[in-house]
Design a protein around this motif. Structure first.
Motif, PDB file in Angstrom:
ATOM      1  N   GLY A  58      24.840 -12.588 -22.267  1.00 34.67           N
ATOM      2  CA  GLY A  58      25.020 -13.582 -21.202  1.00 34.67           C
ATOM      3  C   GLY A  58      25.014 -12.960 -19.826  1.00 34.67           C
ATOM      4  O   GLY A  58      24.087 -12.248 -19.460  1.00 34.67           O
ATOM      5  N   ALA A  59      26.054 -13.198 -19.053  1.00 29.79           N
ATOM      6  CA  ALA A  59      26.113 -12.759 -17.658  1.00 29.79           C
ATOM      7  C   ALA A  59      26.094 -11.244 -17.507  1.00 29.79           C
ATOM      8  O   ALA A  59      25.709 -10.730 -16.460  1.00 29.79           O
ATOM      9  CB  ALA A  59      27.359 -13.324 -16.995  1.00 29.79           C
ATOM     10  N   LEU A  60      26.501 -10.505 -18.527  1.00 29.25           N
ATOM     11  CA  LEU A  60      26.527  -9.038 -18.429  1.00 29.25           C
ATOM     12  C   LEU A  60      25.333  -8.370 -19.109  1.00 29.25           C
ATOM     13  O   LEU A  60      25.297  -7.154 -19.249  1.00 29.25           O
ATOM     14  CB  LEU A  60      27.827  -8.491 -19.026  1.00 29.25           C
ATOM     15  N   ALA A  61      24.346  -9.140 -19.531  1.00 26.67           N
ATOM     16  CA  ALA A  61      23.170  -8.569 -20.191  1.00 26.67           C
ATOM     17  C   ALA A  61      22.391  -7.685 -19.217  1.00 26.67           C
ATOM     18  O   ALA A  61      22.340  -7.969 -18.018  1.00 26.67           O
ATOM     19  CB  ALA A  61      22.269  -9.689 -20.698  1.00 26.67           C
ATOM     20  N   PRO A  62      21.787  -6.603 -19.708  1.00 31.24           N
ATOM     21  CA  PRO A  62      20.954  -5.765 -18.834  1.00 31.24           C
ATOM     22  C   PRO A  62      19.811  -6.579 -18.243  1.00 31.24           C
ATOM     23  O   PRO A  62      19.325  -7.523 -18.859  1.00 31.24           O
ATOM     24  CB  PRO A  62      20.420  -4.687 -19.779  1.00 31.24           C
ATOM     25  N   LEU A  63      19.369  -6.194 -17.066  1.00 24.31           N
ATOM     26  CA  LEU A  63      18.331  -6.950 -16.370  1.00 24.31           C
ATOM     27  C   LEU A  63      17.400  -5.983 -15.667  1.00 24.31           C
ATOM     28  O   LEU A  63      17.844  -5.074 -14.981  1.00 24.31           O
ATOM     29  CB  LEU A  63      18.984  -7.885 -15.354  1.00 24.31           C
ATOM     30  N   LEU A  64      16.109  -6.159 -15.857  1.00 19.43           N
ATOM     31  CA  LEU A  64      15.095  -5.385 -15.151  1.00 19.43           C
ATOM     32  C   LEU A  64      14.439  -6.311 -14.136  1.00 19.43           C
ATOM     33  O   LEU A  64      13.898  -7.351 -14.497  1.00 19.43           O
ATOM     34  CB  LEU A  64      14.041  -4.848 -16.119  1.00 19.43           C
ATOM     35  N   ILE A  65      14.509  -5.932 -12.880  1.00 21.80           N
ATOM     36  CA  ILE A  65      13.899  -6.736 -11.815  1.00 21.80           C
ATOM     37  C   ILE A  65      12.747  -5.934 -11.234  1.00 21.80           C
ATOM     38  O   ILE A  65      12.938  -4.783 -10.813  1.00 21.80           O
ATOM     39  CB  ILE A  65      14.909  -7.078 -10.717  1.00 21.80           C
TER      40      ILE A  65
END
Length: 69
Positions: A58-65
């Motif tokens: 959810g809100a703490l999932a890793p994210l690649l931008i």
């Protein structure tokens, strides 16, 4: 596994200190110079392990931008 993983290459960037449940930004612009496949590894010099959330977190999932300029 950790025991048979390839060695990491040179350091591209460093995040500096961070706290639990926080986002960290690392700029790798100098490494990504065009089309292709790129591999990144994470390393820590801390005496405490770094735990990363799974993509289902959810809100703490890793994210690649990726930002195009």
């Amino acid at each position: 596994t950790y025991n048979n993983a390839p060695a990491l290459g040179s350091t591209l960037s460093a995040s500096g200190p961070f706290t639990a449940s926080s986002w960290v930004t690392v700029d790798v612009t100098g490494y990504v110079t065009g089309e292709g496949t790129f591999n990144f590894g994470l390393n820590t010099i801390a005496d405490k392990p770094v735990n990363l959330a799974a993509r289902e977190a959810g809100a703490l999932a890793p994210l690649l931008i990726i930002q195009f300029q």
